[in-house]
Scaffold this active site. Structure first.
Site, short mmCIF file in Angstrom:
data_model
loop_
_atom_site.label_atom_id
_atom_site.label_comp_id
_atom_site.label_asym_id
_atom_site.label_seq_id
_atom_site.Cartn_x
_atom_site.Cartn_y
_atom_site.Cartn_z
N THR A 1 0.91 -1.32 -0.08
CA THR A 1 0.11 -0.07 -0.05
C THR A 1 0.95 1.39 -0.01
OG1 THR A 1 -1.74 -1.24 1.14
CG2 THR A 1 -1.49 1.24 1.43
N SER B 1 1.93 -7.72 -0.70
CA SER B 1 2.92 -8.50 -0.13
C SER B 1 2.29 -9.95 0.07
CB SER B 1 3.29 -8.22 1.26
OG SER B 1 2.40 -8.18 2.41
N ASP C 1 1.12 -6.64 5.05
CA ASP C 1 0.33 -8.25 5.54
C ASP C 1 1.22 -9.29 5.68
OD1 ASP C 1 -2.33 -7.13 5.12
OD2 ASP C 1 -2.35 -7.67 3.03
N THR D 1 2.23 -20.91 21.56
CA THR D 1 0.88 -20.75 21.99
C THR D 1 0.02 -19.96 21.03
OG1 THR D 1 -0.35 -19.61 24.05
CG2 THR D 1 1.93 -18.85 23.15
N1 ASP Z 1 -2.32 -5.74 1.06
C1 ASP Z 1 -1.09 -4.94 1.34
C2 ASP Z 1 0.19 -5.48 1.41
O1 ASP Z 1 0.49 -6.41 2.40
C3 ASP Z 1 -1.58 -4.15 2.65
C4 ASP Z 1 -0.50 -3.17 3.08
O2 ASP Z 1 0.50 -3.08 2.33
O3 ASP Z 1 -0.45 -2.70 3.89
O4 ASP Z 1 0.86 -5.39 0.32
#
Ligand code: ASP
Length: 335
Positions: A10, A53, A85, A267
């Site tokens: 993002t 990601s 992510d 855990t």
């Molecule tokens: N879906 C995005 C990613 O992980 C979310 C982010 O960048 O915060 O690439």
């Protein structure tokens, strides 16, 4: 000199006229932070193609590790722009692959694209670069910078999909706390390692993350840990408990005995460690040959298993290393 590596996420997206988000190039991203150059000289590189990601995994971790290894001597530190992510997985992977790292490798990203007025991207990027360039010993490892904290990469979890304060390090204090001043609270030191960098080149991702739940049957567990699975992270209840359901522990005991399957217990709770000797429900796991994963996060335990399965060693040695503190991923018990 800092090397910026852009992988997507993002942070670098731009909003099109119709409101949809699409990845922008790193040059476009950097136009939003012209003052970065006053903090440190920066070079940059894009891991093509920039991605969400969720599409970054073991082959990219190996590429990133090799890339950093080749340029290790040319830079004071590395900052990796990454989607949130799977950031904790990439951080853990780099920590295991870059053995003997003595320079900052700081991952950061953002909840809102850098072009948005309220975006957190500028703050995260600027501070990550400042930390990578500051020379403090507590920055010389793989870490995640987000919102107001630098956290040990092997200890970090993503806790929110919308809060700017999106990550936490529940079992390890932050490496740095950022307010009007930057402070470096005491943290457990990393275990001693080699003085020169070794870049490991293999990961084995035939692993499974199995979360126990009420009602899990031995038959289902058998499928979850059966071939081609070569290693299991078992998310147990509380301090390492497994239900007394007849046959459940036996499934694990048989796989460990007959296939030398490494099984490491952690855990399900956000904070705290497993103590398999504590309750009868946990002792059964110890007797079955399950290894205690202490307070490892599930992402760190999973990536550690991929790393150890990728190295040539005996099953016994692998079990010992699974339980040991290799890159600060678990707290050592007071003697
Ligand atoms: N879906 C995005 C990613 O992980 C979310 C982010 O960048 O915060 O690439």
């Amino acid at each position: 000199m800092i090397h910026l590596i852009y992988t997507g996420g993002t942070v670098g997206m731009v909003r099109r006229a119709d409101g949809a988000l699409e990845p922008a190039g790193i040059e476009g991203l950097l136009t939003h932070v012209p003052e970065l150059r006053t903090l440190a000289a920066c070079d940059y590189y894009t891991l093509e193609p920039p991605r969400d990601s969720v599409d970054i995994g073991p082959p990219d971790w190996l590429r990133l590790a090799r890339y950093i290894g080749r340029r290790y001597l040319n830079y004071d530190g590395f900052v990796i722009l990454h989607g949130t992510d799977t950031m904790v997985y990439t951080a853990a992977a780099l920590a295991f692959l870059l053995e003997g790292l003595r320079k900052p490798v700081i991952l950061t990203g953002a909840q809102l694209p850098i072009g948005d007025i309220r975006s957190d991207a500028r703050n995260n990027l600027i501070t990550a670069v400042e930390l990578a360039a500051c020379g403090h010993p507590q920055t010389r490892e793989v870490a995640i910078y987000f919102h107001d904290r630098l956290m040990r990469g092997t200890r970090t979890v993503k806790t929110s999909i919308s809060a700017f304060d999106a990550f936490a390090s529940p079992d390890c204090p932050p490496l740095a706390q950022v307010g009007t001043d930057i402070t470096f609270p005491p943290v457990p030191p990393l275990p001693p390692g080699p003085v020169t960098l070794t870049v490991h080149r293999r990961l084995n991702s035939n692993v499974a993350l199995v979360k126990l739940f009420p009602g899990l049957t031995p038959e289902l567990l058998q499928h979850l840990v059966g071939a081609p699975v070569q290693g299991v992270v078992l998310e147990t209840f509380g301090s390492g408990n497994i239900p007394a359901t007849p046959g459940l522990v036996e499934v694990l005991a048989t796989a460990i005995r007959e296939r030398d399957l490494p099984v490491v217990a952690i855990t399900q709770q956000l904070q705290g460690r497993v103590r398999l000797e504590h309750y009868a429900a946990g002792r059964r796991l110890l007797e079955a040959g399950v290894v205690s994963g202490g307070d490892m996060t599930s992402s760190a335990a999973l990536v550690k298993l991929m790393y150890l399965l990728g190295q040539d060693m005996s099953p016994q040695r692998r079990r010992e290393l699974l339980a040991a503190n290799l890159r600060g991923e678990l707290s050592e018990e007071p003697a």
